[in-house]
Design a protein around this motif. Structure first.
Motif, short mmCIF file in Angstrom:
data_model
loop_
_atom_site.label_atom_id
_atom_site.label_comp_id
_atom_site.label_asym_id
_atom_site.label_seq_id
_atom_site.Cartn_x
_atom_site.Cartn_y
_atom_site.Cartn_z
N UNK A 219 0.81 -1.21 0.00
CA UNK A 219 0.00 0.00 0.00
C UNK A 219 0.85 1.26 0.00
N UNK A 220 1.89 1.27 0.79
CA UNK A 220 2.69 2.49 0.93
C UNK A 220 3.42 2.84 -0.36
N UNK A 221 3.78 1.83 -1.15
CA UNK A 221 4.52 2.13 -2.37
C UNK A 221 3.57 2.44 -3.53
N UNK A 222 2.35 1.96 -3.46
CA UNK A 222 1.37 2.25 -4.51
C UNK A 222 0.06 2.62 -3.83
N UNK A 223 -0.14 3.92 -3.64
CA UNK A 223 -1.29 4.34 -2.82
C UNK A 223 -2.64 3.92 -3.39
N UNK A 224 -2.72 3.77 -4.71
CA UNK A 224 -4.00 3.36 -5.29
C UNK A 224 -4.38 1.97 -4.80
N UNK A 225 -3.39 1.20 -4.40
CA UNK A 225 -3.66 -0.15 -3.91
C UNK A 225 -4.56 -0.16 -2.68
N UNK A 226 -4.50 0.86 -1.88
CA UNK A 226 -5.31 0.85 -0.66
C UNK A 226 -6.79 0.84 -1.03
N UNK A 227 -7.18 1.66 -1.99
CA UNK A 227 -8.58 1.67 -2.42
C UNK A 227 -8.95 0.30 -2.98
N UNK A 228 -8.08 -0.26 -3.80
CA UNK A 228 -8.38 -1.56 -4.40
C UNK A 228 -8.48 -2.65 -3.34
N UNK A 229 -7.59 -2.60 -2.37
CA UNK A 229 -7.61 -3.60 -1.29
C UNK A 229 -8.91 -3.52 -0.49
N UNK A 230 -9.29 -2.31 -0.16
CA UNK A 230 -10.51 -2.14 0.65
C UNK A 230 -11.76 -2.52 -0.17
N UNK A 231 -11.76 -2.15 -1.45
CA UNK A 231 -12.93 -2.50 -2.29
C UNK A 231 -13.05 -4.02 -2.42
N UNK A 232 -11.91 -4.65 -2.60
CA UNK A 232 -11.92 -6.11 -2.74
C UNK A 232 -12.43 -6.77 -1.45
#
Lengths: 370, 120
Positions: A219-232
């Motif tokens: 998440x910290x290296x690719x901030x967009x991942x946080x949204x994707x992780x939470x949506x998933x």
């Protein structure tokens, strides 16, 4: 001790203190009983007032509701009496006595709404109910809380105060259930009931905290991942787990920002005094809750919001358009593309007039790119 | 302030100074001149503190002049609570604070509030 001796000396002799200024400025004792004794001997009414306000707050911290209330009653009516009830309301809520806290806020006059905000977001709950509790238990807990809040605020001269208190406490209830638990289970938040938006924000805030606290994620290296992780996690009903934190540091919050697009649309109060739009469906509402939760982490910059500006659902893209400029302005080096460039790009691409207005409303201050 | 110095009782002297200074709250230069006449540091701090409590909207510049640590600590009880400086608008209900539903949020929606601040 020195202060107490000064007080006792003044009382014991029955003669005026030779140094009333020094006596008045001496530090207050921590113990509320000793503090009340000090207030009673205070020769200057202004300091007697602030002394009693302080004593009432300390009594409330100890759960001594009646004594705190009686102490406020000895404060002259007006600003400081209202402040006294405000302080007591805050402390009682933090001590877990929400019903009495609401009753104190109901006596806080002009400060009642501020009192409600502070009391609600500082609220401590027993922990007997959590997001894994059966729906009837969750609903019963919510109803009990809101009934107490409304009863406490019913006496306020402004009839809108009780309704606002209900809304703010409901939002804070959802947050309190999840926050710091280390267990973000989205299932309880998949409900169309009135409690749904509050639970969805509670879930999203805790899920973001867990992910951002976990060093193993990307998440910290690719901030967009946080949204994707939470949506998933939301869509699949996955429980995100992490270390619990009984007192997690508060996340960043967006300021209250209301525009014409908000007319007639339901909102949920947020920590810090802002409001978020409530989605038209449970899933849409979860997406909005996720975007708001992601804004809580300044190091993610503005990047997580950009793709959502093109979302077909107006409330989702308006949320992204409200948060992106704020995040761009306040990003702390976590946005490699530069907040200003990102905002300029979004503004030139936006066709929706609401989007354009929201993006332009919070343009970053002039200055070097981050 | 000179008249107050003739008062024998120390508490009455402090009250005399306060009454006089309170009447000068709308005259900053005259107030500063009056404060300068109070030579005892504790008395000056007490005077500033009493004025700040009596007029929280003016507490910033008053408390900024306080010298002693205990007086600064007591000033925080006013300065740390910025809402004390707000006033309800005239009207039968006394109005609602800024950020409340009357100030902006749409009908039927809950109102916003100032962010929580730590208690002093």
């Amino acid at each position: 001790m020195i202060a107490l001796l000064l007080v006792l000396a003044a009382c014991g002799t029955g003669t005026p203190s030779p140094d009333p200024a020094g006596q008045a400025l001496a530090p207050w004792p921590d113990d509320p009983t000793a503090l009340l004794a000090r207030c009673a001997t205070e020769p200057f009414p202004e300091l007697a007032t602030t002394c009693r306000v302080q004593a009432a707050a300390r009594l409330a911290t100890l759960g001594k509701v009646d004594q705190a209330d009686a102490t406020c009653a000895r404060v002259p009516e007006g600003t400081w009496r209202q402040e006294c009830h405000f302080r007591v309301g805050e402390e009682l809520s933090q001590a877990g006595d929400v019903a009495q806290a609401a009753a104190q806020c109901g006596q806080a006059g002009w400060f009642a709404q501020r009192c409600i905000t502070h009391a609600a977001w500082r609220m401590r709950r027993s922990g007997e109910v959590n997001p894994r509790s059966p729906d009837p238990a969750l609903e019963g807990d919510r109803e009990l809380l809101l009934a107490a809040v409304q009863a406490g605020l019913a006496a306020h001269a402004d009839p809108g105060v009780a309704g606002e208190g209900r809304d703010v406490f409901q939002a804070a209830w959802g947050r309190t259930l999840y926050r710091g638990s280390g267990h973000a289970d989205p299932r309880a938040a998949h409900t169309t009931a009135e409690r749904g938006p509050a639970l969805r924000t509670g879930w999203a805030v805790e899920a973001a905290r867990i992910e951002m606290s976990a060093p193993r994620t990307t998440t910290r290296t690719d901030p967009v991942n946080l949204v994707a992780t939470l949506r998933s996690a939301w869509r699949q009903g996955t429980v995100l787990s992490g270390a619990p934190d009984p007192s997690p540091p508060p996340e960043r919050y967006a300021p209250l920002q209301i525009g014409p697009q908000d007319q007639g649309v339901p909102h949920l109060p947020l920590y810090g005094g802002g409001l978020r739009l409530v989605g038209e469906t449970v899933d849409e509402d979860a997406d909005i809750a996720i975007l708001e939760a992601v804004y809580g982490w300044p190091e993610l910059g503005a990047a997580p919001f950009e793709a959502w500006l093109a979302d077909p659902r107006p409330r989702v893209r308006w949320t992204a358009a409200r948060l992106l400029p704020l995040a761009a302005r306040e990003s702390h080096g976590g946005d490699p593309d530069g907040g200003r460039a990102r905002l300029d790009r979004a503004l030139s691409a936006a066709r929706d007039p609401v989007l354009r207005r929201l993006l332009a409303a919070q343009a970053p201050r002039p200055g070097p790119p981050p | 302030m000179a008249d107050c110095e003739a008062t024998g009782d120390p508490t009455a002297r402090e009250d005399c100074r306060f009454t006089l200074a309170q009447g000068l709250l709308d005259q900053p230069e005259a107030l500063q001149a009056a404060l300068a006449q109070v030579s005892e540091p504790d008395s000056r701090d007490l005077l500033l503190l009493r004025l700040a409590v009596a007029a929280p909207a003016r507490s910033g510049p008053l408390c900024a002049q306080v010298q002693s640590a205990p007086a600064r600590d007591k000033c925080r009880q006013v300065l740390g609570r910025p809402h004390l400086s707000t006033q309800p608008p005239p009207g039968p209900s006394g109005g609602t604070p800024p950020g409340s539903p009357a100030a902006g949020p749409p009908p039927g929606s809950p109102g916003g509030e100032a962010p929580p601040v730590p208690a002093p």
